[in-house]
Scaffold this active site. Structure first.
Site, PDB file in Angstrom:
ATOM      1  N   LYS A 177       0.900  -1.163   0.000  1.00 49.06           N
ATOM      2  CA  LYS A 177       0.000   0.000   0.000  1.00 49.06           C
ATOM      3  C   LYS A 177       0.941   1.216   0.000  1.00 49.06           C
ATOM      4  CE  LYS A 177      -2.138   3.582   1.740  1.00 49.06           C
ATOM      5  NZ  LYS A 177      -1.653   4.755   1.015  1.00 49.06           N
ATOM      6  N   GLY A 230       6.736   5.632   8.017  1.00 48.46           N
ATOM      7  CA  GLY A 230       5.965   6.871   7.921  1.00 48.46           C
ATOM      8  C   GLY A 230       6.135   7.674   9.198  1.00 48.46           C
ATOM      9  N   SER A 231       5.146   8.497   9.506  1.00 47.35           N
ATOM     10  CA  SER A 231       5.274   9.385  10.659  1.00 47.35           C
ATOM     11  C   SER A 231       5.082   8.619  11.971  1.00 47.35           C
ATOM     12  CB  SER A 231       4.215  10.487  10.552  1.00 47.35           C
ATOM     13  OG  SER A 231       2.941   9.901  10.577  1.00 47.35           O
ATOM     14  N   GLY A 235       2.427   5.686  12.880  1.00 49.87           N
ATOM     15  CA  GLY A 235       3.088   4.456  13.336  1.00 49.87           C
ATOM     16  C   GLY A 235       2.555   4.004  14.689  1.00 49.87           C
ATOM     17  N   GLU A 252       9.149   2.029  11.161  1.00 55.50           N
ATOM     18  CA  GLU A 252      10.254   2.954  10.881  1.00 55.50           C
ATOM     19  C   GLU A 252       9.632   4.341  10.796  1.00 55.50           C
ATOM     20  OE1 GLU A 252      13.363   2.255  10.752  1.00 55.50           O
ATOM     21  OE2 GLU A 252      13.308   0.072  10.586  1.00 55.50           O
ATOM     22  N   CYS A 286      13.897  10.998   6.319  1.00 57.22           N
ATOM     23  CA  CYS A 286      13.785  10.709   7.755  1.00 57.22           C
ATOM     24  C   CYS A 286      15.120  10.945   8.442  1.00 57.22           C
ATOM     25  CB  CYS A 286      13.313   9.291   7.963  1.00 57.22           C
ATOM     26  SG  CYS A 286      14.259   8.126   7.004  1.00 57.22           S
ATOM     27  N   GLU A 387       9.594  17.161  14.317  1.00 55.66           N
ATOM     28  CA  GLU A 387      10.039  16.923  12.942  1.00 55.66           C
ATOM     29  C   GLU A 387       9.311  17.888  12.002  1.00 55.66           C
ATOM     30  OE1 GLU A 387       8.824  13.239  10.942  1.00 55.66           O
ATOM     31  OE2 GLU A 387      10.918  12.958  10.368  1.00 55.66           O
TER      32      GLU A 387
END
Ligand code: NAP
Length: 498
Positions: A177, A230-231, A235, A252, A286, A387
């Site tokens: 996805k 992803g974020s 996550g 991650e 990242c 971030e």
């Protein structure tokens, strides 16, 4: 302007639209008027079909010898090499990064293919002596089953490869996805897997919205493993659902990476690293450098050098060979970066250069943000802690090595880190004391290689490492096997004791 590509789902070896027939579109972030692709807005019905196909295919795929599974992945690597330029052009158009970086994105997929394929002839387990006579003990790696791979847009080829390739070599079947913003890149990648001849159902692709398709995959009872990049916010949600539904999950997530520049550093080298780390990929990595921790003895000089270099950076479309920094991925992310500039000003930081949405000439058609340096940042400010995911770097002054390490570690994240120093003792102390999954000595915070473990500590990860041999730990379970060839019942801990 080129005609939009029509992308479809890939389920059980067939290309098809969503059951609902609804579609979405991805746009060129350097020119928001250009639709790059249309793709299905899938629902739980399409997820169900993909999971059934992957479950069915798993029955036979797990029995294909690992070296033979690896040969398919090797073939994917050869095809990625063949289509490298075409893919790089597509990445630049759909995701925005400069062509030279887009070629690197594809190259990472190629490296991953050849590295993962080699693992097909290893997948080592252990043989271990038994405490009983005439008994043999060993461990073997077993595949896990159906893996859902949920990926972001910033490395639209590399990240899906990092996940799919080791998963397949280990004997799992997969459903990708991808991020909505890079649906065409994902489609091209899966076309390559299909061309490599993988059996139907082994690799599947379901496009759509994270809250719909991503969520349906994570919740699906027949998905055994979720590998998510992803974020940290998403996550955490994925991790909670996987905990509740007893799935293996590899997360991650975000970073707030820092580069330390000590007073004895080679300043020119540190400058090259800082510019590449902070502004490469428009800060949308990242591992991007978002904090520069500078020793007070060199701060003024280094800041002048950085300002001069950063003010000359050429913004533009990724497809233009003169472009050094491309656009931000979409309007939402552009506004998010802009909002952090308001926060920085409110908190008392000084904007040394940049700080605005870029609107001159052609740039007005895309989502461009000026390379930005924030000075007088304190470790407590939000811009030093959260971030931003844009071309924004915060300067923090320190007066000694311990203070530098403490400030670097004072973060919820722990992905990448870097220190520039000529002092070998400090370099080794930094390797020991920095709390991060990756530490570079005299190199920028970006630059991971596929044969080494990749991942982070704290809110960045959940204890797994992608790439390297550690990727095999994500995609396999250990089975311990005892073979008793004594012909007798032998009771461990009992019969070998007086
Ligand atoms: P994101 O918003 O968290 O999305 C990542 C993926 O999750 C997308 O495919 C998204 O689909 C999907 N998703 C969204 N909501 C979901 C849900 N409720 N359930 C399941 N899936 C869902 O992150 P992003 O903005 O794409 O990527 C940027 C972030 O990724 C940054 O934080 C960056 O640091 C991190 N990142 C980490 C690494 C690493 O290795 N540590 C590498 C690269 C990026 P949609 O596209 O449809 O929203």
């Amino acid at each position: 302007m080129t005609t939009p590509l029509i992308c479809n789902n890939y389920i059980n070896g067939e290309w098809e639209g969503a059951a609902s027939a609804a579609t979405l579109e991805s746009r060129n972030p350097a020119n928001k008027h250009e639709v790059v692709a249309t793709f299905p807005r899938s629902t739980a019905t399409d997820v169900d079909a993909a999971v059934s196909a992957a479950r069915q295919a798993y029955r036979s795929w797990r029995l294909v010898p690992a070296p033979a599974r690896a040969e398919y992945v090797f073939r994917v690597g050869e095809l990625l090499s063949k289509y490298k330029e075409e893919l790089a052009q597509l990445i630049s158009r759909e995701m925005g990064k400069p062509l030279v970086e887009a070629r690197g994105d594809v190259q990472e997929g190629i490296d991953c293919a050849f590295y993962s394929a080699g693992e097909g002839r290893r997948l080592f387990g252990q043989t271990v002596p038994s405490e009983m006579p005439n008994k043999f003990a060993m461990t073997v790696r077993m595949p896990i089953g159906v893996c859902a791979l949920i990926t972001p847009w910033n490395f639209p080829i590399a990240i899906p490869c990092w996940k799919a390739m080791p998963a397949l070599v280990c004997g799992n079947t997969v459903i990708l996805k991808p991020a909505e913003d890079t649906s065409a890149c994902a489609t091209k990648l899966i076309e390559i897997f299909a061309e490599a001849g993988l059996p139907p159902g082994v690799v599947n692709l379901v496009h759509g919205v994270g809250e719909e398709v991503g969520k349906a995959l994570v919740e699906h009872p027949n998905v055994d493993l979720v590998s998510f990049t992803g974020s940290s916010e998403t996550g955490a949600e994925v991790g909670a659902t996987c905990g509740r539904t007893h799935k293996r999950v590899c997360l991650e997530m975000g970073g707030k990476n820092a580069q330390i520049v000590m007073e004895d550093a080679d300043l020119q080298l540190a400058l090259d690293g800082a510019v590449w780390g902070a502004f490469g990929t428009a800060g949308q990595r990242c591992t991007a450098t978002s904090r520069l921790i500078l020793h007070r003895d060199v701060k003024e000089k280094f800041t002048t050098m950085l300002k001069e270099r950063a003010s000359k950076i050429r913004l533009g479309a990724g497809s233009d060979p003169n472009t050094e920094v491309g656009p931000i991925i979409n309007e939402r992310q552009l506004q998010r970066v802009n909002k952090y500039l308001d926060i920085a000003r409110e908190e008392g930081a000084t904007v040394l250069i940049g700080g605005e949405i870029a609107r001159e000439g052609e740039l007005q058609h895309g989502y461009f943000f000026e390379p930005t340096i924030l000075d007088n940042v304190t470790p407590q400010m939000r811009v030093a802690r959260e971030e931003i995911f844009g071309p924004v770097v915060a300067l923090i002054e320190i007066s000694n090595f311990e203070e530098a390490i403490n400030i670097l570690n004072d973060s919820n994240y722990g992905l990448s880190s870097s220190i520039y120093t000529r002092d070998i003792n400090r370099a080794f102390a930094a390797m020991r004391d920095i709390e991060a999954g990756i530490t570079y000595i005299n190199g920028p915070t970006i630059g991971a290689e596929v044969h080494l473990p990749f991942g982070g500590v704290k809110h960045t990860g959940n204890g797994h490492r992608e790439a390297g041999t550690t990727a095999l730990d994500i995609f396999t379970e250990w089975k311990t096997v005892y073979v008793d060839f004594s012909g007798n019942l032998q009771r461990a801990q009992i019969d070998n004791r007086e």
